[in-house]
Design a protein around this motif. Structure first.
Motif, PDB file in Angstrom:
ATOM      1  N   ASP A  11       0.851  -1.189   0.000  1.00 27.41           N
ATOM      2  CA  ASP A  11       0.000   0.000   0.000  1.00 27.41           C
ATOM      3  C   ASP A  11       0.887   1.240   0.000  1.00 27.41           C
ATOM      4  O   ASP A  11       1.981   1.234   0.552  1.00 27.41           O
ATOM      5  CB  ASP A  11      -0.900   0.006   1.243  1.00 27.41           C
ATOM      6  N   ASN A  12       0.404   2.284  -0.619  1.00 23.60           N
ATOM      7  CA  ASN A  12       1.112   3.562  -0.691  1.00 23.60           C
ATOM      8  C   ASN A  12       2.421   3.493  -1.473  1.00 23.60           C
ATOM      9  O   ASN A  12       3.321   4.308  -1.249  1.00 23.60           O
ATOM     10  CB  ASN A  12       1.371   4.126   0.711  1.00 23.60           C
ATOM     11  N   ALA A  13       2.545   2.540  -2.370  1.00 22.91           N
ATOM     12  CA  ALA A  13       3.727   2.493  -3.237  1.00 22.91           C
ATOM     13  C   ALA A  13       3.658   3.667  -4.208  1.00 22.91           C
ATOM     14  O   ALA A  13       2.582   4.017  -4.683  1.00 22.91           O
ATOM     15  CB  ALA A  13       3.778   1.179  -4.011  1.00 22.91           C
ATOM     16  N   ASN A  14       4.794   4.271  -4.480  1.00 27.23           N
ATOM     17  CA  ASN A  14       4.811   5.360  -5.453  1.00 27.23           C
ATOM     18  C   ASN A  14       5.678   5.036  -6.674  1.00 27.23           C
ATOM     19  O   ASN A  14       5.852   5.863  -7.549  1.00 27.23           O
ATOM     20  CB  ASN A  14       5.225   6.688  -4.812  1.00 27.23           C
ATOM     21  N   CYS A  15       6.198   3.830  -6.717  1.00 27.88           N
ATOM     22  CA  CYS A  15       6.920   3.309  -7.884  1.00 27.88           C
ATOM     23  C   CYS A  15       6.509   1.851  -8.055  1.00 27.88           C
ATOM     24  O   CYS A  15       6.391   1.120  -7.063  1.00 27.88           O
ATOM     25  CB  CYS A  15       8.436   3.363  -7.684  1.00 27.88           C
ATOM     26  N   ALA A  16       6.305   1.445  -9.284  1.00 27.65           N
ATOM     27  CA  ALA A  16       5.921   0.052  -9.537  1.00 27.65           C
ATOM     28  C   ALA A  16       6.319  -0.334 -10.945  1.00 27.65           C
ATOM     29  O   ALA A  16       6.452   0.530 -11.818  1.00 27.65           O
ATOM     30  CB  ALA A  16       4.424  -0.145  -9.348  1.00 27.65           C
ATOM     31  N   ALA A  17       6.522  -1.626 -11.153  1.00 25.86           N
ATOM     32  CA  ALA A  17       6.835  -2.146 -12.486  1.00 25.86           C
ATOM     33  C   ALA A  17       6.484  -3.626 -12.525  1.00 25.86           C
ATOM     34  O   ALA A  17       6.370  -4.289 -11.492  1.00 25.86           O
ATOM     35  CB  ALA A  17       8.304  -1.930 -12.840  1.00 25.86           C
ATOM     36  N   GLU A  18       6.317  -4.115 -13.743  1.00 27.86           N
ATOM     37  CA  GLU A  18       6.018  -5.521 -13.990  1.00 27.86           C
ATOM     38  C   GLU A  18       7.216  -6.158 -14.691  1.00 27.86           C
ATOM     39  O   GLU A  18       7.875  -5.499 -15.503  1.00 27.86           O
ATOM     40  CB  GLU A  18       4.797  -5.659 -14.905  1.00 27.86           C
ATOM     41  N   GLY A  19       7.464  -7.424 -14.405  1.00 33.99           N
ATOM     42  CA  GLY A  19       8.546  -8.146 -15.065  1.00 33.99           C
ATOM     43  C   GLY A  19       8.103  -9.533 -15.485  1.00 33.99           C
ATOM     44  O   GLY A  19       7.260 -10.149 -14.823  1.00 33.99           O
ATOM     45  N   PHE A  20       8.686 -10.022 -16.574  1.00 36.63           N
ATOM     46  CA  PHE A  20       8.325 -11.329 -17.104  1.00 36.63           C
ATOM     47  C   PHE A  20       9.546 -11.985 -17.747  1.00 36.63           C
ATOM     48  O   PHE A  20      10.268 -11.360 -18.506  1.00 36.63           O
ATOM     49  CB  PHE A  20       7.206 -11.184 -18.143  1.00 36.63           C
ATOM     50  N   ASN A  21       9.757 -13.244 -17.412  1.00 35.24           N
ATOM     51  CA  ASN A  21      10.819 -14.046 -18.004  1.00 35.24           C
ATOM     52  C   ASN A  21      10.153 -15.171 -18.791  1.00 35.24           C
ATOM     53  O   ASN A  21       9.776 -16.191 -18.222  1.00 35.24           O
ATOM     54  CB  ASN A  21      11.728 -14.623 -16.907  1.00 35.24           C
ATOM     55  N   PRO A  22       9.996 -15.007 -20.120  1.00 38.78           N
ATOM     56  CA  PRO A  22       9.290 -16.025 -20.901  1.00 38.78           C
ATOM     57  C   PRO A  22       9.997 -17.372 -20.932  1.00 38.78           C
ATOM     58  O   PRO A  22       9.353 -18.402 -21.073  1.00 38.78           O
ATOM     59  CB  PRO A  22       9.198 -15.419 -22.299  1.00 38.78           C
ATOM     60  N   ARG A  65       8.134   2.121  -2.195  1.00 37.82           N
ATOM     61  CA  ARG A  65       7.795   3.427  -1.635  1.00 37.82           C
ATOM     62  C   ARG A  65       9.125   4.144  -1.446  1.00 37.82           C
ATOM     63  O   ARG A  65       9.970   3.727  -0.647  1.00 37.82           O
ATOM     64  CB  ARG A  65       7.044   3.317  -0.318  1.00 37.82           C
ATOM     65  N   VAL A  66       9.311   5.195  -2.242  1.00 39.26           N
ATOM     66  CA  VAL A  66      10.553   5.961  -2.233  1.00 39.26           C
ATOM     67  C   VAL A  66      10.243   7.367  -1.743  1.00 39.26           C
ATOM     68  O   VAL A  66       9.295   7.997  -2.209  1.00 39.26           O
ATOM     69  CB  VAL A  66      11.173   6.019  -3.654  1.00 39.26           C
ATOM     70  N   ARG A  67      11.042   7.828  -0.797  1.00 38.53           N
ATOM     71  CA  ARG A  67      10.875   9.187  -0.291  1.00 38.53           C
ATOM     72  C   ARG A  67      12.250   9.835  -0.184  1.00 38.53           C
ATOM     73  O   ARG A  67      13.174   9.245   0.386  1.00 38.53           O
ATOM     74  CB  ARG A  67      10.209   9.188   1.077  1.00 38.53           C
ATOM     75  N   ASP A  68      12.362  11.009  -0.774  1.00 38.25           N
ATOM     76  CA  ASP A  68      13.619  11.759  -0.767  1.00 38.25           C
ATOM     77  C   ASP A  68      14.793  10.914  -1.269  1.00 38.25           C
ATOM     78  O   ASP A  68      15.893  10.971  -0.722  1.00 38.25           O
ATOM     79  CB  ASP A  68      13.924  12.308   0.638  1.00 38.25           C
ATOM     80  N   GLY A  69      14.521  10.095  -2.297  1.00 38.82           N
ATOM     81  CA  GLY A  69      15.562   9.285  -2.913  1.00 38.82           C
ATOM     82  C   GLY A  69      15.939   8.025  -2.158  1.00 38.82           C
ATOM     83  O   GLY A  69      16.866   7.316  -2.550  1.00 38.82           O
ATOM     84  N   ILE A  70      15.225   7.717  -1.073  1.00 37.57           N
ATOM     85  CA  ILE A  70      15.513   6.527  -0.253  1.00 37.57           C
ATOM     86  C   ILE A  70      14.376   5.529  -0.403  1.00 37.57           C
ATOM     87  O   ILE A  70      13.192   5.889  -0.336  1.00 37.57           O
ATOM     88  CB  ILE A  70      15.658   6.896   1.245  1.00 37.57           C
ATOM     89  N   ILE A  71      14.733   4.267  -0.597  1.00 38.95           N
ATOM     90  CA  ILE A  71      13.738   3.192  -0.687  1.00 38.95           C
ATOM     91  C   ILE A  71      13.295   2.854   0.737  1.00 38.95           C
ATOM     92  O   ILE A  71      14.021   2.209   1.484  1.00 38.95           O
ATOM     93  CB  ILE A  71      14.314   1.955  -1.403  1.00 38.95           C
ATOM     94  N   GLU A  72      12.117   3.339   1.097  1.00 42.27           N
ATOM     95  CA  GLU A  72      11.595   3.097   2.442  1.00 42.27           C
ATOM     96  C   GLU A  72      11.041   1.689   2.586  1.00 42.27           C
ATOM     97  O   GLU A  72      11.165   1.074   3.643  1.00 42.27           O
ATOM     98  CB  GLU A  72      10.503   4.104   2.786  1.00 42.27           C
ATOM     99  N   ASP A  73      10.386   1.216   1.518  1.00 49.54           N
ATOM    100  CA  ASP A  73       9.805  -0.122   1.569  1.00 49.54           C
ATOM    101  C   ASP A  73       9.738  -0.665   0.153  1.00 49.54           C
ATOM    102  O   ASP A  73       9.674   0.093  -0.818  1.00 49.54           O
ATOM    103  CB  ASP A  73       8.409  -0.085   2.199  1.00 49.54           C
ATOM    104  N   ILE A  74       9.760  -1.983   0.051  1.00 47.44           N
ATOM    105  CA  ILE A  74       9.729  -2.645  -1.245  1.00 47.44           C
ATOM    106  C   ILE A  74       9.103  -4.023  -1.067  1.00 47.44           C
ATOM    107  O   ILE A  74       9.454  -4.749  -0.135  1.00 47.44           O
ATOM    108  CB  ILE A  74      11.147  -2.726  -1.867  1.00 47.44           C
ATOM    109  N   HIS A  75       8.154  -4.339  -1.935  1.00 42.15           N
ATOM    110  CA  HIS A  75       7.475  -5.639  -1.906  1.00 42.15           C
ATOM    111  C   HIS A  75       7.350  -6.165  -3.330  1.00 42.15           C
ATOM    112  O   HIS A  75       7.462  -5.414  -4.285  1.00 42.15           O
ATOM    113  CB  HIS A  75       6.063  -5.495  -1.332  1.00 42.15           C
ATOM    114  N   PHE A  76       7.073  -7.445  -3.428  1.00 44.45           N
ATOM    115  CA  PHE A  76       6.828  -8.044  -4.740  1.00 44.45           C
ATOM    116  C   PHE A  76       5.750  -9.093  -4.605  1.00 44.45           C
ATOM    117  O   PHE A  76       5.476  -9.603  -3.521  1.00 44.45           O
ATOM    118  CB  PHE A  76       8.111  -8.657  -5.324  1.00 44.45           C
ATOM    119  N   GLU A  77       5.122  -9.397  -5.727  1.00 49.72           N
ATOM    120  CA  GLU A  77       4.185 -10.515  -5.787  1.00 49.72           C
ATOM    121  C   GLU A  77       4.275 -11.114  -7.171  1.00 49.72           C
ATOM    122  O   GLU A  77       4.759 -10.475  -8.108  1.00 49.72           O
ATOM    123  CB  GLU A  77       2.760 -10.082  -5.432  1.00 49.72           C
ATOM    124  N   GLY A  78       3.839 -12.337  -7.280  1.00 50.42           N
ATOM    125  CA  GLY A  78       3.894 -13.040  -8.551  1.00 50.42           C
ATOM    126  C   GLY A  78       4.277 -14.485  -8.325  1.00 50.42           C
ATOM    127  O   GLY A  78       4.182 -15.009  -7.217  1.00 50.42           O
TER     128      GLY A  78
END
Length: 146
Positions: free
Chosen positions: A26-37, A48-61
């Motif tokens: 929740d409250n992520a401000n950067c996101a991307a999708e990735g795929f390895n065929p 969630r990046v604030r002032d150039g620092i990665i405060e939190d990072i999650h993934f799903e898939g």
């Protein structure tokens, strides 16, 4: 050497079976999708990046053991790092697992250094990393390893 290899295997399997920072952020401000065929690995990465620092990072898939473990380890390593530090770590990690650079100081990521012996698995190990770069660059095109 076999004990070390067993430890690395155990760590990779642990991160595969119980991935850290798995799920939507929740409250992520950067996101991307990735795929390895090649392997079928798919992931969504949220930061969630604030002032150039990665405060939190999650993934799903879903993905193979290497892709999932790499994503899990990456999320642990990048929390609290600056964007510049994250991109430098990507460069060092990619260089180490492709055999171009010495392993150096990768910390927890050193468990994946053995990937250099299996070039066909490099795409699995780097998918999350390239997806992280795309997210930080606000690149909305899905990352693919092909």
């Amino acid at each position: 050497m076999n004990d070390l290899r067993d430890l690395y295997q155990d760590t990779i399997l642990d991160h595969y079976r119980q991935p850290r920072n798995f799920g939507h952020l929740d409250n992520a401000n950067c996101a991307a999708e990735g795929f390895n065929p090649l392997c079928g690995d798919k992931l969504s990465l949220y930061l969630r990046v604030r002032d150039g620092i990665i405060e939190d990072i999650h993934f799903e898939g879903s993905g193979c053991a290497i892709a999932t473990a790499s994503a899990s380890l990456m999320t642990e390593c990048l929390k609290g790092k600056s964007q510049a530090e994250a991109l430098k770590l990507l460069k060092n990690f990619h260089g180490a697992i492709t055999g171009v650079l010495p392993v150096g100081d990768l910390g927890k990521l050193e468990v994946l250094a053995g990937i250099s012996e299996f070039p066909e698995r490099v795409k699995c190990a780097t998918l999350a990393w390239h997806t992280m770069k795309a997210a930080l660059e606000n690149n909305q095109v899905a990352v693919t390893t092909e």
